[in-house]
Design an enzyme around this catalytic site. Structure first.
Site, PDB file in Angstrom:
ATOM      1  N   GLU A  15       0.822  -1.216   0.000  1.00 43.85           N
ATOM      2  CA  GLU A  15       0.000   0.000   0.000  1.00 43.85           C
ATOM      3  C   GLU A  15       0.859   1.271   0.000  1.00 43.85           C
ATOM      4  OE1 GLU A  15      -3.762  -0.457   2.457  1.00 43.85           O
ATOM      5  OE2 GLU A  15      -2.519  -2.042   3.311  1.00 43.85           O
ATOM      6  N   SER A 184      -6.636  -2.137   1.469  1.00 45.22           N
ATOM      7  CA  SER A 184      -6.774  -1.581   0.116  1.00 45.22           C
ATOM      8  C   SER A 184      -7.134  -2.635  -0.922  1.00 45.22           C
ATOM      9  CB  SER A 184      -5.497  -0.832  -0.315  1.00 45.22           C
ATOM     10  OG  SER A 184      -5.293   0.279   0.515  1.00 45.22           O
ATOM     11  N   SER A 318     -11.106   9.161  -0.541  1.00 51.73           N
ATOM     12  CA  SER A 318     -11.352   8.522   0.749  1.00 51.73           C
ATOM     13  C   SER A 318     -12.699   8.913   1.340  1.00 51.73           C
ATOM     14  CB  SER A 318     -10.240   8.863   1.740  1.00 51.73           C
ATOM     15  OG  SER A 318      -9.009   8.356   1.299  1.00 51.73           O
TER      16      SER A 318
END
Length: 360
Positions: A15, A184, A318
């Site tokens: 990530e 993720s 996000s």
């Protein structure tokens, strides 16, 4: 005197790139008149690269990747020797996702340095990133979640047929195979038959030696943001409208096709029940600072916690900051300052504990 903020990002994690995007937004949102902002880049090899104070807006991600060291120990020693001087007020903001950042390891370093930091502590970080341990603990609180089982690499290597039969008997199809300690949506696959299951297991073992296999739940994917220390608060419920069966890495960070809906269309009773369950999960896992709780909600309004994320992304896609803005008007920059305040408050509370035997 300004407060020093060390935004730490990158790291030895799949990530890594997501972390850069989070750091980019965090650094640019911090008030440079109030804070001395120090970007601290950790390379994919684990080398620490501390740059000068950022006084202007960063315009490109490549500006965050300067490094002049080759040695991990040498680079870390240089970073520590140059910073955290006596009389200065400092805090670390780990914008790290996944391994070596969200798993309690860097939090342990901060604890040893007695350095305030944003986000969850060692225990909650370690438990939160391990989906098997997380689900085991949530089950003790009778929190609804999908049926699951786990698989270790040595079990797979010793007897593949036995492992497959146990998964099929316990979980069946369709199922999801995931690395236990990643986020993720990296290394996750949906399986409809044995061939797909074998392929998914082999891919997931590239990223972790511990897997979680879950029964598929047909439902909408929703999220709640929780912030606080001793008295956490939950945001409204949000969801993403998506084209795919599940939100994989590309859907989250590359395509940009996810459409957030905040608040999610739910009855008041279900929404409030989910918010209270999110707070319950936060407390069960001993979380501090922030957590994003991810749910599945079926057509019958049954809800199941999918996972918790102890350092959710702060990229432009996000959900975490968007949820708080829709909940009470908290802006991105205000949210960052709240989290910094929570980090200092937790540090002060922890420093009140005696580290030697008390004598009357």
């Amino acid at each position: 005197m300004k407060t020093n903020i060390y935004v730490i990002y990158g790291g030895k994690s799949v990530e890594h790139d997501v972390s850069l995007q989070s750091a980019f937004s965090i650094i640019n949102s911090l008030d440079k008149a109030k804070y001395n902002v120090y970007p601290v880049y950790i390379t994919r090899e684990g080398v620490w690269c501390s740059t000068k104070i950022v006084k202007e807006t960063i315009t490109e991600l490549k500006e965050l990747k300067h490094c002049n060291f080759n040695s991990i120990s040498g680079s870390l020693g240089d970073f520590l020797s140059k910073h955290f001087k006596k009389g200065e007020k400092s805090i670390a903001f780990p914008a790290l996702h996944g391994s070596n950042g969200e798993d309690g390891t860097i939090q342990g370093l901060f604890e040893m340095l007695n350095l305030p930091y944003v986000g969850n502590e060692v225990l909650s970080s370690a438990v939160g990133i391990d989906k098997v341990m997380m689900k085991d603990l949530l089950s003790l609180g009778n929190i609804p979640q999908a049926k699951y089982t786990s698989l270790l690499l040595h079990q797979w290597q010793e007897n593949e047929e036995k492992a497959l039969e146990e998964i099929e008997n316990i979980i069946g199809y369709p199922s999801f195979v995931k690395p236990a300690r990643l986020g993720s949506s990296v290394g996750i696959n949906r399986c409809k038959n044995r061939n797909e299951l074998i392929s998914a297991i082999k891919e997931a073992f590239l990223y972790d030696h511990k897997l979680i296999i879950e029964k598929e739940i047909i439902g909408r994917e929703m999220q709640i943001a929780v912030i606080g220390n001793n008295c956490p608060k939950a945001s409204v419920v949000g969801e993403y409208i998506q084209e795919r069966k599940f939100m994989d890495y590309n859907a989250k960070y590359v395509d940009g096709r996810l459409v957030p809906v905040i608040p999610a269309p739910l009855s008041d009773n279900i929404s409030e029940a989910m918010r209270q369950t999110a707070i319950k999960a936060f407390k069960l896992l001993n979380c501090k600072g922030l957590v994003r709780v991810d749910y599945f909600v079926t057509a019958q309004d049954a809800y199941y916690i999918n996972e918790v994320n102890t350092m959710p992304g702060f990229t432009k896609y996000s959900m975490f900051p968007a949820l708080w803005e829709k909940t009470d008007g908290t802006s991105y920059s205000e949210l960052i300052q709240i989290l910094i305040g929570l980090g200092f408050a937790r540090h002060e509370q922890k420093n009140s504990i005696l580290h030697m035997r008390w004598e009357a």
